[in-house]
Motif scaffolding. Sequence first.
Motif, PDB file in Angstrom:
ATOM      1  N   GLY A   1      -3.239  -3.858  -0.836  1.00  0.00           N
ATOM      2  CA  GLY A   1      -2.614  -3.565   0.448  1.00  0.00           C
ATOM      3  C   GLY A   1      -3.635  -3.538   1.567  1.00  0.00           C
ATOM      4  O   GLY A   1      -3.412  -4.089   2.652  1.00  0.00           O
ATOM      5  N   GLY A   2      -4.782  -2.903   1.324  1.00  0.00           N
ATOM      6  CA  GLY A   2      -5.842  -2.869   2.334  1.00  0.00           C
ATOM      7  C   GLY A   2      -6.386  -4.249   2.632  1.00  0.00           C
ATOM      8  O   GLY A   2      -6.684  -4.571   3.790  1.00  0.00           O
TER       9      GLY A   2
ATOM     10  N   ASN B   1       0.819  -1.219   0.000  1.00  0.00           N
ATOM     11  CA  ASN B   1       0.000   0.000   0.000  1.00  0.00           C
ATOM     12  C   ASN B   1       0.851   1.266   0.000  1.00  0.00           C
ATOM     13  O   ASN B   1       0.359   2.351  -0.297  1.00  0.00           O
ATOM     14  CB  ASN B   1      -0.906  -0.012   1.237  1.00  0.00           C
ATOM     15  CG  ASN B   1      -1.970   1.043   1.208  1.00  0.00           C
ATOM     16  OD1 ASN B   1      -2.773   1.118   0.279  1.00  0.00           O
ATOM     17  ND2 ASN B   1      -2.002   1.885   2.233  1.00  0.00           N
TER      18      ASN B   1
ATOM     19  N   VAL C   1      -2.194   2.050   7.978  1.00  0.00           N
ATOM     20  CA  VAL C   1      -3.550   2.603   8.081  1.00  0.00           C
ATOM     21  C   VAL C   1      -3.521   4.075   8.492  1.00  0.00           C
ATOM     22  O   VAL C   1      -4.406   4.847   8.120  1.00  0.00           O
ATOM     23  CB  VAL C   1      -4.418   1.777   9.060  1.00  0.00           C
ATOM     24  CG1 VAL C   1      -4.642   0.377   8.518  1.00  0.00           C
ATOM     25  CG2 VAL C   1      -3.798   1.717  10.455  1.00  0.00           C
TER      26      VAL C   1
ATOM     27  N   ALA D   1      -2.407   5.957   5.195  1.00  0.00           N
ATOM     28  CA  ALA D   1      -3.480   6.060   4.203  1.00  0.00           C
ATOM     29  C   ALA D   1      -4.350   7.279   4.476  1.00  0.00           C
ATOM     30  O   ALA D   1      -4.803   7.963   3.538  1.00  0.00           O
ATOM     31  CB  ALA D   1      -4.323   4.788   4.207  1.00  0.00           C
TER      32      ALA D   1
ATOM     33  N   THR E   1      -7.954   1.749  -0.137  1.00  0.00           N
ATOM     34  CA  THR E   1      -7.348   1.064   1.019  1.00  0.00           C
ATOM     35  C   THR E   1      -8.400   0.644   2.044  1.00  0.00           C
ATOM     36  O   THR E   1      -8.444  -0.538   2.422  1.00  0.00           O
ATOM     37  CB  THR E   1      -6.270   1.953   1.663  1.00  0.00           C
ATOM     38  OG1 THR E   1      -5.251   2.242   0.710  1.00  0.00           O
ATOM     39  CG2 THR E   1      -5.646   1.238   2.855  1.00  0.00           C
TER      40      THR E   1
ATOM     41  N   THR F   1      -9.954   1.345  12.138  1.00  0.00           N
ATOM     42  CA  THR F   1      -9.992   0.020  11.527  1.00  0.00           C
ATOM     43  C   THR F   1     -10.992  -0.886  12.243  1.00  0.00           C
ATOM     44  O   THR F   1     -11.550  -1.804  11.632  1.00  0.00           O
ATOM     45  CB  THR F   1      -8.588  -0.612  11.563  1.00  0.00           C
ATOM     46  OG1 THR F   1      -8.055  -0.504  12.896  1.00  0.00           O
ATOM     47  CG2 THR F   1      -7.654   0.100  10.598  1.00  0.00           C
TER      48      THR F   1
ATOM     49  N   CYS G   1      -3.561  -0.227  -3.860  1.00  0.00           N
ATOM     50  CA  CYS G   1      -4.108   0.184  -2.568  1.00  0.00           C
ATOM     51  C   CYS G   1      -5.159  -0.809  -2.067  1.00  0.00           C
ATOM     52  O   CYS G   1      -5.215  -1.111  -0.870  1.00  0.00           O
ATOM     53  CB  CYS G   1      -4.713   1.583  -2.676  1.00  0.00           C
ATOM     54  SG  CYS G   1      -3.495   2.888  -2.901  1.00  0.00           S
TER      55      CYS G   1
ATOM     56  N   TYR H   1      -6.114   6.153  -2.533  1.00  0.00           N
ATOM     57  CA  TYR H   1      -6.126   5.563  -1.189  1.00  0.00           C
ATOM     58  C   TYR H   1      -7.537   5.374  -0.638  1.00  0.00           C
ATOM     59  O   TYR H   1      -7.698   4.822   0.450  1.00  0.00           O
ATOM     60  CB  TYR H   1      -5.254   6.393  -0.240  1.00  0.00           C
ATOM     61  CG  TYR H   1      -3.796   6.074  -0.446  1.00  0.00           C
ATOM     62  CD1 TYR H   1      -3.180   5.043   0.246  1.00  0.00           C
ATOM     63  CD2 TYR H   1      -3.045   6.763  -1.394  1.00  0.00           C
ATOM     64  CE1 TYR H   1      -1.859   4.716   0.028  1.00  0.00           C
ATOM     65  CE2 TYR H   1      -1.720   6.447  -1.623  1.00  0.00           C
ATOM     66  CZ  TYR H   1      -1.129   5.417  -0.915  1.00  0.00           C
ATOM     67  OH  TYR H   1       0.189   5.092  -1.146  1.00  0.00           O
TER      68      TYR H   1
END
Length: 326
Positions: free
Chosen positions: A267-268, A97, A101, A104, A118, A213, A264, A115
């Motif tokens: 990666g997320g 990413n 977090v 982002a 993400t 998150t 992205c 992003y």
Amino acid sequence: MDLTIAGLAFVIAALCAATMGFAIQRGATCTVAAVDEVISQHRATKLVALLEASLWVAGGLAVARQLQALAQAPGGYALTGWTVAGATLLGLGAFINRACVFGAIARLGSGEWAYVATPLGFYAGCLSVDALFAPPQPQALGETSVVLSAPAWFGGLVVALFALRLASPMLRLRHTPARELLGRQLWSPHSATSVIGLSFLAMLLLAGAWAYTDVLAELARGMAQGLAARAGLLACLFGGALLGGWTAGRFRATRPRAAALLRCFTGGLLMGWGSLLIPGSNDGLILVGMPLLRPYAWVAFATMCVVIASALSLQRWRAWAAPVRG
């Protein structure tokens, strides 16, 4: 709780969430950037600043417990092989990413719209982790953290250290015009993470243990209790980051390319898988697990950093070796 008091508490928590987003963007706060600084510049300024945020939260929690202002202590989890596996995925996801977090949020605040993928990828990871990995239910820890049972002097010591940390910047601010306080310069890593730690601590006391998150994970798993309020805090977090980018003059709406969106999202996705296997993403690890000295959080964060460092080192070696082979 009286509705008026509850409403006031939410308003203050929302302001703290916006302040946290602002600080993340202004400080360019990111674990990937912190690890890259260690490798490329042989300095650990950003990494130490992230750990410092944990210290301020720890001291604040200790003081809150002694003042009986902490209604419910955040929980913790046992350290297992799933912790390390999840942290490995979390680190790989952050590397792919190009931002953790936290990072982002900072990138979104600068108008890097790729992003947006993400958190969408993170949400997809939370949706699919059980089907792909079938992890066992995380084993919650029943014992109280040593931080919350620490003697009164511990909280006082952390408050004194924080006062010393603020002393020099506050003396400089006395001679700074008010219009420059929100100027265009980046904040120092220590200033940014201090604001992040204090804002998070205030939100924790007002709205319970909260990481953005967690909201995505709960949304994916249909855990609707208090979700509307937490989603509101999430919106304030992103709003604060956008304000940070705009007031700094660094907001440049960047049209996302398909490759960047895929990167992205991937990666997320990996970070979503890793976060539920640990459980906890690096925001929750730094601001909840690590301040409470939970072994699983420290091992997970260390593993994440090692994975990012290994991937960055391999990337640098490949870039160096390519011209030699050519």
